[in-house]
Motif scaffolding. Structure first.
Motif, PDB file in Angstrom:
ATOM      1  N   HIS A  45       1.022  -1.283  -0.269  1.00  0.00           N
ATOM      2  CA  HIS A  45       0.045   0.017  -0.088  1.00  0.00           C
ATOM      3  C   HIS A  45       0.642   1.173  -0.026  1.00  0.00           C
ATOM      4  O   HIS A  45       0.681   2.050   0.899  1.00  0.00           O
ATOM      5  N   ARG A  46       1.938   1.175  -0.920  1.00  0.00           N
ATOM      6  CA  ARG A  46       2.947   2.335  -0.713  1.00  0.00           C
ATOM      7  C   ARG A  46       2.860   3.352  -1.997  1.00  0.00           C
ATOM      8  O   ARG A  46       3.618   3.949  -2.425  1.00  0.00           O
ATOM      9  N   SER A  47       1.723   3.134  -2.789  1.00  0.00           N
ATOM     10  CA  SER A  47       1.588   3.857  -4.084  1.00  0.00           C
ATOM     11  C   SER A  47       0.638   4.874  -3.967  1.00  0.00           C
ATOM     12  O   SER A  47      -0.375   4.736  -3.333  1.00  0.00           O
ATOM     13  N   ASN A  48       0.636   5.886  -4.604  1.00  0.00           N
ATOM     14  CA  ASN A  48      -0.309   7.061  -4.535  1.00  0.00           C
ATOM     15  C   ASN A  48      -1.204   6.968  -5.987  1.00  0.00           C
ATOM     16  O   ASN A  48      -2.140   7.814  -6.007  1.00  0.00           O
ATOM     17  N   ILE A  49      -1.176   5.759  -6.601  1.00  0.00           N
ATOM     18  CA  ILE A  49      -2.190   5.579  -7.530  1.00  0.00           C
ATOM     19  C   ILE A  49      -3.512   5.545  -7.337  1.00  0.00           C
ATOM     20  O   ILE A  49      -3.561   4.871  -6.286  1.00  0.00           O
ATOM     21  N   LYS A  50      -4.299   5.885  -7.935  1.00  0.00           N
ATOM     22  CA  LYS A  50      -5.846   5.608  -7.407  1.00  0.00           C
ATOM     23  C   LYS A  50      -6.247   4.337  -7.606  1.00  0.00           C
ATOM     24  O   LYS A  50      -6.211   3.750  -8.476  1.00  0.00           O
ATOM     25  N   PRO A  51      -6.496   3.762  -6.466  1.00  0.00           N
ATOM     26  CA  PRO A  51      -6.938   2.132  -6.539  1.00  0.00           C
ATOM     27  C   PRO A  51      -8.214   1.702  -7.101  1.00  0.00           C
ATOM     28  O   PRO A  51      -8.897   2.585  -7.476  1.00  0.00           O
ATOM     29  N   PHE A  52      -8.092   0.358  -7.682  1.00  0.00           N
ATOM     30  CA  PHE A  52      -9.272   0.015  -8.357  1.00  0.00           C
ATOM     31  C   PHE A  52     -10.020  -0.833  -7.462  1.00  0.00           C
ATOM     32  O   PHE A  52      -9.578  -1.909  -6.740  1.00  0.00           O
ATOM     33  N   MET A  53     -11.264  -0.769  -7.757  1.00  0.00           N
ATOM     34  CA  MET A  53     -12.382  -1.456  -7.301  1.00  0.00           C
ATOM     35  C   MET A  53     -12.913  -2.537  -8.276  1.00  0.00           C
ATOM     36  O   MET A  53     -13.295  -2.126  -9.662  1.00  0.00           O
ATOM     37  N   GLU A  54     -13.123  -3.772  -7.865  1.00  0.00           N
ATOM     38  CA  GLU A  54     -13.472  -4.872  -9.024  1.00  0.00           C
ATOM     39  C   GLU A  54     -14.009  -6.022  -8.009  1.00  0.00           C
ATOM     40  O   GLU A  54     -14.057  -6.100  -7.125  1.00  0.00           O
ATOM     41  N   GLY A  55     -14.409  -6.919  -8.939  1.00  0.00           N
ATOM     42  CA  GLY A  55     -14.760  -8.381  -8.423  1.00  0.00           C
ATOM     43  C   GLY A  55     -15.764  -8.310  -7.675  1.00  0.00           C
ATOM     44  O   GLY A  55     -15.771  -8.905  -6.365  1.00  0.00           O
ATOM     45  N   ALA A  56     -17.229  -8.011  -8.070  1.00  0.00           N
ATOM     46  CA  ALA A  56     -18.138  -7.930  -7.092  1.00  0.00           C
ATOM     47  C   ALA A  56     -18.773  -9.410  -6.563  1.00  0.00           C
ATOM     48  O   ALA A  56     -18.402 -10.374  -7.727  1.00  0.00           O
ATOM     49  N   TRP A  57     -19.121  -9.556  -5.442  1.00  0.00           N
ATOM     50  CA  TRP A  57     -19.894 -10.827  -4.963  1.00  0.00           C
ATOM     51  C   TRP A  57     -20.648 -10.686  -3.941  1.00  0.00           C
ATOM     52  O   TRP A  57     -20.597  -9.927  -3.264  1.00  0.00           O
ATOM     53  N   MET A  58     -21.747 -11.438  -3.825  1.00  0.00           N
ATOM     54  CA  MET A  58     -22.864 -11.193  -2.838  1.00  0.00           C
ATOM     55  C   MET A  58     -23.098 -12.239  -2.349  1.00  0.00           C
ATOM     56  O   MET A  58     -23.366 -13.507  -3.026  1.00  0.00           O
ATOM     57  N   THR A  59     -23.016 -12.641  -0.628  1.00  0.00           N
ATOM     58  CA  THR A  59     -23.288 -13.516   0.026  1.00  0.00           C
ATOM     59  C   THR A  59     -24.555 -13.199   1.130  1.00  0.00           C
ATOM     60  O   THR A  59     -24.462 -12.104   1.599  1.00  0.00           O
ATOM     61  N   LYS A  60     -25.581 -13.955   1.206  1.00  0.00           N
ATOM     62  CA  LYS A  60     -26.405 -13.874   2.040  1.00  0.00           C
ATOM     63  C   LYS A  60     -26.178 -14.872   3.241  1.00  0.00           C
ATOM     64  O   LYS A  60     -26.064 -15.805   3.020  1.00  0.00           O
ATOM     65  N   HIS A  61     -26.337 -14.262   4.551  1.00  0.00           N
ATOM     66  CA  HIS A  61     -25.991 -15.192   5.803  1.00  0.00           C
ATOM     67  C   HIS A  61     -26.656 -14.441   7.030  1.00  0.00           C
ATOM     68  O   HIS A  61     -26.688 -13.450   7.367  1.00  0.00           O
ATOM     69  N   ASN A  62     -27.495 -15.415   7.486  1.00  0.00           N
ATOM     70  CA  ASN A  62     -28.418 -14.998   8.665  1.00  0.00           C
ATOM     71  C   ASN A  62     -28.991 -13.671   8.380  1.00  0.00           C
ATOM     72  O   ASN A  62     -29.279 -13.035   9.273  1.00  0.00           O
ATOM     73  N   GLY A  63     -29.722 -13.549   7.267  1.00  0.00           N
ATOM     74  CA  GLY A  63     -30.438 -12.270   6.886  1.00  0.00           C
ATOM     75  C   GLY A  63     -29.712 -10.984   6.606  1.00  0.00           C
ATOM     76  O   GLY A  63     -30.362 -10.113   6.112  1.00  0.00           O
ATOM     77  N   LYS A  64     -28.354 -10.954   6.592  1.00  0.00           N
ATOM     78  CA  LYS A  64     -27.568 -10.113   6.569  1.00  0.00           C
ATOM     79  C   LYS A  64     -26.950 -10.187   4.839  1.00  0.00           C
ATOM     80  O   LYS A  64     -26.717 -11.364   4.410  1.00  0.00           O
ATOM     81  N   TYR A  65     -26.737  -9.139   4.170  1.00  0.00           N
ATOM     82  CA  TYR A  65     -26.420  -9.239   2.710  1.00  0.00           C
ATOM     83  C   TYR A  65     -24.723  -8.657   2.799  1.00  0.00           C
ATOM     84  O   TYR A  65     -24.552  -7.638   3.367  1.00  0.00           O
ATOM     85  N   TYR A  66     -23.919  -9.543   2.376  1.00  0.00           N
ATOM     86  CA  TYR A  66     -22.449  -9.165   2.460  1.00  0.00           C
ATOM     87  C   TYR A  66     -22.042  -9.074   0.776  1.00  0.00           C
ATOM     88  O   TYR A  66     -21.829  -9.934   0.198  1.00  0.00           O
ATOM     89  N   LEU A  67     -21.972  -7.526   0.454  1.00  0.00           N
ATOM     90  CA  LEU A  67     -21.465  -7.206  -0.819  1.00  0.00           C
ATOM     91  C   LEU A  67     -20.063  -6.958  -0.713  1.00  0.00           C
ATOM     92  O   LEU A  67     -19.444  -6.105   0.016  1.00  0.00           O
ATOM     93  N   GLN A  68     -19.334  -8.102  -1.634  1.00  0.00           N
ATOM     94  CA  GLN A  68     -17.925  -8.292  -1.420  1.00  0.00           C
ATOM     95  C   GLN A  68     -17.282  -7.586  -2.664  1.00  0.00           C
ATOM     96  O   GLN A  68     -17.967  -7.529  -3.848  1.00  0.00           O
ATOM     97  N   TYR A  69     -16.127  -7.039  -2.737  1.00  0.00           N
ATOM     98  CA  TYR A  69     -15.361  -6.353  -3.645  1.00  0.00           C
ATOM     99  C   TYR A  69     -13.909  -6.628  -3.564  1.00  0.00           C
ATOM    100  O   TYR A  69     -13.345  -6.933  -2.445  1.00  0.00           O
ATOM    101  N   GLY A  70     -12.912  -6.628  -4.652  1.00  0.00           N
ATOM    102  CA  GLY A  70     -11.723  -6.839  -4.635  1.00  0.00           C
ATOM    103  C   GLY A  70     -11.044  -5.403  -4.853  1.00  0.00           C
ATOM    104  O   GLY A  70     -11.339  -4.389  -5.376  1.00  0.00           O
ATOM    105  N   ALA A  71      -9.936  -5.212  -4.001  1.00  0.00           N
ATOM    106  CA  ALA A  71      -9.063  -3.923  -4.106  1.00  0.00           C
ATOM    107  C   ALA A  71      -7.849  -4.216  -3.584  1.00  0.00           C
ATOM    108  O   ALA A  71      -7.519  -5.359  -3.010  1.00  0.00           O
TER     109      ALA A  71
END
Length: 590
Positions: A215-241
């Motif tokens: 994490h030593r670069s000043n380049i603007k980071p990328f968000m990608e890789g969506a995934w959704m998991t539902k567990h015990n009534g909660k929704y976990y929206l996952q992402y890669g970065a």
């Protein structure tokens, strides 16, 4: 020259196996795996016009479809299926998209498997009732076009069984957010209403979302890789970065009470993070449950020898604790683990305790090309490698473990040095070799023969031995690899020594920096330690994060993956060839 196995050595091998079986169960009594996973990664023609050849796998999605697992990977010309998460069989489908799939989405609903590719154009959703036979059909001919910059790239499909509603999430950008939309089932999964933004990256608040090595670069980071998991009534929206090109590629999550939010940043992020060790990078994957109900999180480790986006696939045990906190266990994540045959109870249950025996051990070889020295074979770095003068049968590598150890598994990691292959013709793209063990360096016993099995390409071949073998020396004897050069990055040897585990590191401290996204940890080195695991998390019993450090590195480390406004707990453990120390006292870092 090739090793000859005599009747004497065969008897000796049997006796070694009998001796080992007295001390413990046969290795094959429990199926095991080791990251990166052992599949026939495909040569990627993405850089054909630049004459860059490499085998790669990235952006994995593993789907449990009616008890069979299906693995979809970027630009592989097909997909894999498995019945046990260990033996993967490649399938070329009868119908494939207009171009090979990049970062595909896959979903299992009842008897149907759905498949969709990343795209900025109009593309169809496929479905299959017989995916193990490669039978794909059009579910719809195309989704309506979105604005060019929106996508959908890096999509994820999600079916909420309780609500009987369908959704898609997507996004791959350092400018645009992750998006989400409901899909209309009766309109063949077309967008239902408007899509809307789900989340953005905030590296100014979340240290782990910063780009670059550690994490030593000043380049603007990328968000990608969506995934959704539902567990015990909660929704976990996952992402890669924050980007696949470095060791800190990770998965995080936002949590909400409904499929389209609003979502709240999880203070314990990242949920899957592996910046140290041989396999580094755990981002852009998915979360799935196996047939026993265990959760797994997949990811994309980084290789980057021939091309910056040369990658592999990893999977780590994952889950949710009693408080609903999502986690992925990457502690010793590139050492052998058991494949479960039931529901596990503790996050570390699958770690076998087979330690790394080969780190920095001296190696010799039949020949050495230029400066590609044998020292590279045991440095736990996939970006350094040994090259033989010729790619011919009988070339060999020998690793001296220094003393007799109980050897239980070996991993051979090939490198595509100056490769010229741009197809995946199984008639010529495969790997073959033999492995030998010796107690004195003179009398050798054949412990694995991969020259007799059906031709398979195994660029990261993981070979658990039938029985543990007491040996000081391990030898690789080359048979065949399709690349014009014989190059190996690491010959990794696993098992256990006959001594004691190391002592717990003393004088452990953790202090937050003036920039609260960072903390400095220090400890006193332990004699004989191969390495250390720095452990941290948001609770004394929630030390889910791990940064592995080798013993020849400095005994101070800056951890740059913290979030502002979140308090943490830190601890450390040492490991050597014999086992793992007790964990240190936990330090609170406000």
């Amino acid at each position: 020259m090739p090793m000859k196995v005599t009747k004497v050595s065969l008897v000796r091998s049997i006796m070694l196996g009998l001796i080992a079986s007295v001390a413990g169960c046969p290795v094959e009594a429990q199926k095991t795996y080791c990251n990166p996973i052992d599949i026939d990664y495909k040569y990627n023609y993405e850089q054909l016009n630049d004459s860059i050849s490499y085998r790669s796998g990235a952006d994995p999605v593993i789907v449990n479809h009616k008890g069979t697992y299906f693995l979809f990977v970027t630009i592989s010309g097909g997909y894999w299926h498995s019945y046990d998460l260990l033996q993967w069989h490649y399938i070329v489908p009868d119908k494939w998209p207009m171009e090979d799939m990049c970062a595909p989405a896959a979903m299992s609903v009842k008897d149907t498997l759905y498949l969709f590719q990343s795209t900025f154009e109009q593309r169809p959703i496929f479905y299959s009732l017989e995916p193990e036979k490669g039978k794909l059909k059009f579910y719809n001919r195309w989704l309506p076009a979105l604005p060019k910059e929106v996508g959908p790239w890096d999509p994820a499909l999600f079916y909420d069984e309780e609500l009987n509603r369908w959704f898609m999430y997507w996004g791959s950008s350092n400018v645009y957010p992750m998006y989400g939309s409901e899909l209309e089932k009766h309109a063949r999964l077309r967008y239902k209403g408007d899509y809307k933004p789900m989340l953005y990256l905030h590296p100014e608040e979340h240290g782990w979302e910063r780009f670059g090595r550690d994490h030593r670069s000043n380049i603007k980071p990328f968000m990608e890789g969506a995934w959704m998991t539902k567990h015990n009534g909660k929704y976990y929206l996952q992402y890669g970065a924050p980007g696949t090109e470095y060791n800190v590629y990770a998965n995080g999550t936002y949590v909400g009470d409904s499929p389209l939010g609003p979502f709240t940043y999880a203070p314990y992020n990242p949920v899957s993070y592996k910046p140290g060790g041989f396999v580094t990078g755990a981002g852009h994957g998915n979360t799935f449950q196996d047939k026993h109900g265990n959760y797994w999180n997949t990811g994309t480790p980084w290789i980057a020898v021939n091309w910056n986006f040369e990658r592999r696939i990893a999977m780590f045990p994952a889950g949710f604790d009693a408080d609903g906190q999502m986690f992925s266990n990457t502690r010793f994540g590139d050492l052998p683990h058991a494949l479960p045959d039931k529901k596990w109870n503790n996050k570390d249950d699958l770690f076998l305790g087979w330690m790394l025996l080969s780190y920095r051990k001296p190696a010799t070889a039949s020949s050495v090309r230029d400066t590609f020295a044998t020292a590279n074979l045991t440095d736990e770095n996939p970006r350094t490698f040994w090259v033989a003068k010729q790619n011919k049968p009988g070339e060999w590598i020998t690793v001296d473990l220094g003393k007799e150890q109980s050897v239980k598994a070996i991993q051979v990691n090939y490198t595509d040095y100056k490769s010229d292959i741009f197809d995946n013709d199984s008639a010529r793209v495969y790997t073959q070799f033999k492995l030998y063990a010796s107690r004195d360096g003179k009398q050798w016993d054949l412990v694995a023969d991969l020259s007799r099995e059906k031709k398979r390409d195994r660029p990261n071949a993981y070979v658990p031995l039938t029985m543990p073998v007491r040996a000081r020396y391990i030898k690789y004897e080359h048979g065949y690899v399709a690349s014009p050069n014989l190059a190996v990055s690491d010959l990794r040897i696993f098992g256990n020594g006959f001594g004691k585990p190391p002592k717990t590191p003393a004088q452990f401290t953790a202090v937050r920096d003036a920039d609260p996204r960072n903390a400095f940890v220090r400890w006193q080195k332990v004699p004989g330690a191969v390495g250390y695991n720095i452990l941290w998390g948001i609770g004394r019993e929630k030390l889910y994060q791990t940064y592995q450090i080798f013993g020849d590195e400095p005994s101070v480390k800056e951890i740059r993956a913290l979030s502002k406004g979140v308090s943490y707990y830190f601890a450390i453990e040492a490991f050597n060839e014999n086992g793992v120390s007790q964990k240190s006292e936990t330090v609170f870092v406000p």
